[in-house]
Motif scaffolding. Structure first.
Motif, PDB file in Angstrom:
ATOM      1  N   ARG A  48      10.343  -7.410   0.228  1.00 28.15           N
ATOM      2  CA  ARG A  48       9.162  -7.064   1.044  1.00 28.15           C
ATOM      3  C   ARG A  48       8.243  -8.262   1.223  1.00 28.15           C
ATOM      4  NH1 ARG A  48       9.710  -1.994  -1.416  1.00 28.15           N
ATOM      5  NH2 ARG A  48      10.272  -0.454   0.169  1.00 28.15           N
ATOM      6  N   ASP A  61       6.088   1.100  11.753  1.00 31.51           N
ATOM      7  CA  ASP A  61       7.303   0.597  12.417  1.00 31.51           C
ATOM      8  C   ASP A  61       8.127  -0.303  11.485  1.00 31.51           C
ATOM      9  OD1 ASP A  61       6.013  -1.851  12.262  1.00 31.51           O
ATOM     10  OD2 ASP A  61       5.929  -2.204  14.423  1.00 31.51           O
ATOM     11  N   THR A  63       7.085  -3.094   9.998  1.00 33.14           N
ATOM     12  CA  THR A  63       6.545  -4.458   9.875  1.00 33.14           C
ATOM     13  C   THR A  63       5.864  -4.634   8.528  1.00 33.14           C
ATOM     14  OG1 THR A  63       6.129  -4.547  12.259  1.00 33.14           O
ATOM     15  CG2 THR A  63       4.936  -6.139  10.899  1.00 33.14           C
ATOM     16  N   LEU A  64       6.149  -5.757   7.879  1.00 34.11           N
ATOM     17  CA  LEU A  64       5.554  -6.052   6.577  1.00 34.11           C
ATOM     18  C   LEU A  64       4.542  -7.173   6.712  1.00 34.11           C
ATOM     19  CD1 LEU A  64       8.927  -5.873   4.699  1.00 34.11           C
ATOM     20  CD2 LEU A  64       6.963  -4.407   4.175  1.00 34.11           C
ATOM     21  N   LEU A  65       3.347  -6.940   6.221  1.00 38.07           N
ATOM     22  CA  LEU A  65       2.314  -7.976   6.245  1.00 38.07           C
ATOM     23  C   LEU A  65       1.868  -8.290   4.825  1.00 38.07           C
ATOM     24  CD1 LEU A  65      -0.002  -6.854   9.206  1.00 38.07           C
ATOM     25  CD2 LEU A  65       1.703  -8.687   9.218  1.00 38.07           C
ATOM     26  N   ALA A  66       1.951  -9.548   4.442  1.00 33.29           N
ATOM     27  CA  ALA A  66       1.431 -10.001   3.161  1.00 33.29           C
ATOM     28  C   ALA A  66       0.319 -11.007   3.434  1.00 33.29           C
ATOM     29  CB  ALA A  66       2.537 -10.645   2.338  1.00 33.29           C
TER      30      ALA A  66
END
Lengths: 230, 230
Positions: A48, A61, A63-66
């Motif tokens: 992730r 959807d 989409t992974l944001l870090a």
């Protein structure tokens, strides 16, 4: 949306404050990550976020944001009124400048001190923090000194202004506040003479979006569990 | 607007590429800063940017913006069409995430390697880079290894995508490109097997806003002047 985090840790606190400030709390499912067991350094979590840090935001959807700045940009712009990251080019510039300084000169420096010059989060996690490097503790101590210089810098700023970046509460205030939360856990005191920074901290802690969202009681619990704090 | 910088250095290149991409070149007056003489560590410069790094943008109203991300946010939003920093919340989130990774895992790591494990920019500047710390060179070398891991990470990303963050050229591409420019100066080679990163680099170097804006010839000149490069 899902947030993978651990309440009480500084970057988790940053995003929880953003969610509250934007009235988005109820739209998020929180998925706990066991930092003490180094769950964020295991393959499932690294898939992730390859950087191996919390928090991570997963959109519906997939989409992974870090990275807290990136997650804040996303959340703050959803309603078309980015009060935390800046509504004009000048505000955006000032907030991102002070946000970056708050990370580089305070929050990251405290983290380096905590993980390298103190027992940090205990044995399971420390194997991921270069234990074999002989210069590690000295580097950690130097980072602690740098964090205190960062506090003095923000104190100077706050002697002249009510908030860190612009004339209202912004992402930069949240990051400095998280830096001070972390410093407290790490045992780095704010110098007595930094009265403006201390006064600002008391004022920020009372804001409805900040109050009760630091999760510090949980961190204290973790550290006691590890035998690191009394 | 005024930009205080030194062409050829990585963060100067980032902002010069942004100015070209946004068609703002002609609206800026460039003020040179002599990095080799450590001018950016002297009181006059530190009054403009207490972090002591270039570039700094001075607006016509006297507002000072430092930190490349912040300057990019300002410049990119002036025309209301932020193609480099993201037009939607999702784009903003992805670009800021990859931008932060490009700094932390590549550009900053290269800088730490260059200033601590190599002669860097020579004697005048090195006094500002913790020469008295015994663990310094080892730390610098470890940072160099981290930079190479960063290259491998971006190579993996670019095997699956045409650009670093979204489906067009953005701030994140600019930062990775600047990181590779700096790595070349510092003597850190991109691993042979990183074919996607190498192919991307050739493609980016040809973009009209990037071509001829790296100023690498100037850096080579500086390093020769210092007797560091042949």
């Amino acid at each position: 949306m899902k947030i993978y985090d651990r309440p009480g840790f500084p970057n988790a606190a940053r995003i929880r404050i953003v969610l509250a400030a934007k009235g988005l709390d109820s739209q998020v499912e929180f998925v706990p990550v066991d930092l003490i067991a180094a769950e964020h350094k295991q393959p499932d979590f690294l898939a992730r976020n390859p950087s191996g840090v919390i928090p991570v935001l997963e959109l519906d959807d997939g989409t992974l944001l870090a990275e807290s700045t990136a997650i804040t940009e996303y959340l703050d712009n959803l309603d078309g009124n980015p009060v935390l990251t800046g509504r004009t080019p000048r505000e955006k510039g000032l907030i991102h400048m002070m946000q970056r300084r708050a990370e580089a000169e305070l929050l990251d420096a405290v983290g380096n001190y905590f993980h390298h010059a103190t027992p940090g989060l205990g044995a399971a996690l420390q194997v991921h923090k270069s234990p074999q490097w002989s210069g590690r503790e000295e580097w950690g101590r130097r980072e602690g000194e740098r964090a205190v210089r960062g506090m003095r810098y923000f104190d100077e700023v706050l002697r002249r202004h009510d908030f860190v970046a612009v004339d209202q509460f912004s992402m930069a205030d949240i990051t400095v506040y998280a830096g001070l939360l972390f410093a407290e856990v790490a045992g780095l005191a704010v110098p007595e003479e930094c009265f403006a920074l201390r006064e600002w901290r008391v004022r920020i802690a009372k804001l409805p979006s900040v109050k009760d969202r630091s999760g510090q009681a949980l961190v204290a619990q973790d550290l006691r569990r590890l035998g690191i704090a009394a």
